[in-house]
Design an enzyme around this catalytic site. Sequence first.
Site, PDB file in Angstrom:
ATOM      1  N   ASP A 101       4.440  -4.737   3.381  1.00 20.91           N
ATOM      2  CA  ASP A 101       3.841  -3.519   3.927  1.00 20.91           C
ATOM      3  C   ASP A 101       4.978  -2.676   4.499  1.00 20.91           C
ATOM      4  O   ASP A 101       5.632  -1.930   3.779  1.00 20.91           O
ATOM      5  CB  ASP A 101       2.792  -3.916   4.974  1.00 20.91           C
ATOM      6  CG  ASP A 101       1.942  -2.751   5.448  1.00 20.91           C
ATOM      7  OD1 ASP A 101       2.459  -1.620   5.478  1.00 20.91           O
ATOM      8  OD2 ASP A 101       0.770  -2.962   5.818  1.00 20.91           O
ATOM      9  N   GLU A 111      -5.208   1.680   2.580  1.00 20.24           N
ATOM     10  CA  GLU A 111      -5.056   0.482   3.413  1.00 20.24           C
ATOM     11  C   GLU A 111      -5.291   0.823   4.870  1.00 20.24           C
ATOM     12  O   GLU A 111      -5.876   0.057   5.622  1.00 20.24           O
ATOM     13  CB  GLU A 111      -3.664  -0.112   3.210  1.00 20.24           C
ATOM     14  CG  GLU A 111      -3.461  -1.458   3.881  1.00 20.24           C
ATOM     15  CD  GLU A 111      -2.753  -1.370   5.230  1.00 20.24           C
ATOM     16  OE1 GLU A 111      -2.453  -2.415   5.794  1.00 20.24           O
ATOM     17  OE2 GLU A 111      -2.501  -0.239   5.722  1.00 20.24           O
ATOM     18  N   GLU A 112      -4.836   2.014   5.274  1.00 19.51           N
ATOM     19  CA  GLU A 112      -4.932   2.386   6.682  1.00 19.51           C
ATOM     20  C   GLU A 112      -6.374   2.536   7.159  1.00 19.51           C
ATOM     21  O   GLU A 112      -6.641   2.528   8.354  1.00 19.51           O
ATOM     22  CB  GLU A 112      -4.140   3.673   6.961  1.00 19.51           C
ATOM     23  CG  GLU A 112      -2.632   3.569   6.665  1.00 19.51           C
ATOM     24  CD  GLU A 112      -1.885   2.645   7.625  1.00 19.51           C
ATOM     25  OE1 GLU A 112      -2.513   2.004   8.474  1.00 19.51           O
ATOM     26  OE2 GLU A 112      -0.645   2.575   7.501  1.00 19.51           O
ATOM     27  N   HIS A 148       0.833  -1.197   0.000  1.00 21.91           N
ATOM     28  CA  HIS A 148       0.000   0.000   0.000  1.00 21.91           C
ATOM     29  C   HIS A 148       0.867   1.245   0.000  1.00 21.91           C
ATOM     30  O   HIS A 148       2.049   1.196   0.329  1.00 21.91           O
ATOM     31  CB  HIS A 148      -1.032  -0.030   1.123  1.00 21.91           C
ATOM     32  CG  HIS A 148      -0.543   0.278   2.501  1.00 21.91           C
ATOM     33  ND1 HIS A 148      -0.577   1.531   3.037  1.00 21.91           N
ATOM     34  CD2 HIS A 148      -0.042  -0.523   3.474  1.00 21.91           C
ATOM     35  CE1 HIS A 148      -0.135   1.490   4.289  1.00 21.91           C
ATOM     36  NE2 HIS A 148       0.209   0.265   4.585  1.00 21.91           N
ATOM     37  N   HIS A 180       2.688   4.824  13.207  1.00 27.48           N
ATOM     38  CA  HIS A 180       1.539   5.724  13.066  1.00 27.48           C
ATOM     39  C   HIS A 180       1.705   7.074  13.769  1.00 27.48           C
ATOM     40  O   HIS A 180       0.744   7.679  14.217  1.00 27.48           O
ATOM     41  CB  HIS A 180       0.250   5.052  13.570  1.00 27.48           C
ATOM     42  CG  HIS A 180      -0.226   4.005  12.624  1.00 27.48           C
ATOM     43  ND1 HIS A 180      -1.377   3.295  12.815  1.00 27.48           N
ATOM     44  CD2 HIS A 180       0.287   3.550  11.458  1.00 27.48           C
ATOM     45  CE1 HIS A 180      -1.545   2.442  11.818  1.00 27.48           C
ATOM     46  NE2 HIS A 180      -0.546   2.574  10.990  1.00 27.48           N
TER      47      HIS A 180
END
Length: 675
Positions: A396, A367-368, A320, A480
């Site tokens: 990923d 994707e997140e 992604h 994140h």
Amino acid sequence: MPLTSSKLSTSTSLFTFPSKPPPPIVSFLLFLILCILGFYSLHHPQRSYSTPLSENSIKFLSLASNFTLSDYLRSLTSHSHLAGTKPSLDTIQYVFSHFEQLGLEAHTVKYNTLLSYPQHVSLLAHFSDGGVVNFSLTEKGVAQNALFDIVQPYHAYSPSGSAYGKVVFVNYGREEDYRALEVMGVNVSGCLVMARKGESLSRGGVITIAEGKGALGVLLYAERDGVDGVERGTVMRGVGDPLSPGWAGNAQTILESLAGGFMPQSWGDLGRVNGGRVGPGPTLVNLTYQGEEKVATIQNIFAVIRGLEEPDRYVLLGNHRDAWTYGAVDPNSGTAALLDIARRYAMLMRKGWSPRRTIILCSWDAEEFGMVGSTEWVEQNLVNLGAKVVAYLNVDCAVQGPGFFAGATPQLDNLLIEVTKNVKDPDSDGVTVYDQWAATNSVVNIQRLSGVDSDFAPFLQHAGVPSVDVYYGRDFPVYHTAYDSYTWMVNHADPLFLRHVAVAGVWGLLALRLADDSILHFNYLSYADQLQAHKDILSNLLDGSVSLDPLTMAIQELTTAAKEAEVEAKRLMEQETIGHVPVLKIRALNDRLMLAERGFLDADGLQGRKWFKHLIYGPPSDYESKLGFFPGIANAISQSTKTSKRDGQALIQHEVWRVARAIQRAASALRGELT
Ligand SMILES: *[C@@H]1O[C@H](CO)[C@@H](O)[C@H](O)[C@H]1NC(C)=O
Ligand SMILES: *[C@@H]1O[C@H](CO)[C@@H](O)[C@H](O)[C@H]1NC(C)=O
Ligand SMILES: *[C@@H]1O[C@H](CO)[C@@H](O)[C@H](O)[C@H]1NC(C)=O
Ligand SMILES: *[C@@H]1O[C@H](CO)[C@@H](O)[C@H](O)[C@H]1NC(C)=O
């Protein structure tokens, strides 16, 4: 990668629960979080006709360049690029034009999807002495859109609202922690729970359990000491004083203000972090989240390299592109590797190479938000995928730190091992990725893909496509956050970009083998052995209360079919070497090797979660399940604790039958004969 249990995050996670039933996408998102991944040892002999490295593979490896990888990553991370936002269009353009400039056949597929963005998040603590603290929730030193950077994906699609109530400390938020609280007479219903991040339970698990107990919201914090190998001080120096590492301090302020009973001894020595009491209250917190949902356009980008002999058989490499922030680790270390593989394949093509089967490089969006881009595409292309895709190879977060990790469906174990024996280890001279990987654990561990934490999930768990997932390092502390930047990568995860080189090597070689080998290097004996090991674990867990004979018989059938396929593969290889190329017979065998995985799918899917069709690998709904496989059986086992003994056993028996039938379907697909 969205949410995984293996991530130790240092960021604050704040959740309020929707007051109305969540829309389906929320339920789906919650599944992302479940991943109880088993590790399994391997001791399978290599297939006797293992192929030496082809000329193209050697060439592919020789074209590796840590300099191009570093350049790609720098460009990809020049700004944050959350899915559906304006800055993400630049990233789309960058990837698309890279493919085009290489002369590859590139196209994009757009979807209009409902994405959700935060507008306002706040956390206020009201102390019993009348004091109020308004916690800062933006990461200092980063741009205004930092709000995106700290808000966790769980927020996506959740209704706006405030949660206001007393705080209760729930340790790691496990069932056993609530039992301990119950013994103390503490009921968290109507309260906000504060939990520390532990290893045994994913964030999603913490949240779901808390919701089940009637909590209004969750404040999750990671303890500083829980992070391995990274000097937080250094992380912070570059970019200011971030909230995330400081949140443990905020958490402490709240915890120290709690009254009520003392924490149970079994929770360890927590006196250091707080006053040792669990609440509820008297401190009240007000957690407010206001979000906006809007239809946004997302774009998947593809580069297609047509196969010469079997253009209608596909090998997919996917990663992604969207990131919560700059995404240096998550996911653009993988994107850089994908772009470098494209570069190297394009050079091979200029030298006259075309793969036997079609290779597609896939760059997913959103994707997140719950693998939106890949899931849309898989659902749209389900029939073609089912009939024609040989394997899906996912990367990923390609580089998070040191150490090679891999997940795969078991028929790909041997190929994965072979390929890692051909790639140089990035951290020691004169050894291969395999040598170092095997040395670390004394045996090679390959994870199974039961988690729903990256784009392999729709391919394997919905479409039954054999899948692989590889990466370096795990549990990176800037997960994140706005500190997942190029600088962090260079300072902490991969200073010379040699781990990027290694991932690109393993990933690209795997695809070359799957695209070019005349007979697919799939080994179902490995699958049968793995199923046997799963059955043994289940058998210990159930202690004879349920008959596993159906499983035993089904695994036996798969073993027999696998042995026959091996014999057939050997015979066809021999014929090929003496110049008789039985093209159609080879194709027929390959199709059976490809399709056997689809046998594990069940049209009805998992109970209550129909989208998950795979009965061997998928997420259990019980976060504390001991099984990282047979998700339907795992669910039945947790349900059985809530019914009479007889009903419980019947539930489990039913799921055992379903799994046995799925294994039989796989065996019969591999054999290829109608019964
Ligand atoms: C809390 O602080 C933020 C900015 O840091 C501010 O926008 C907000 O109004 C404050 N809330 C209260 C209730 O003081
Ligand atoms: C906790 O309180 C709620 C609401 O008052 C109640 O419905 C629930 O049964 C209580 N739980 C326990 C375990 O006592
Ligand atoms: C909680 O905070 C929000 C935003 O600052 C505010 O609008 C709301 O009135 C507060 N609720 C309570 C009960 O104090
Ligand atoms: C690439 O690796 C070499 C060592 O093999 C190193 O000297 C060089 O600095 C690296 N390049 C980058 C961009 O990290």
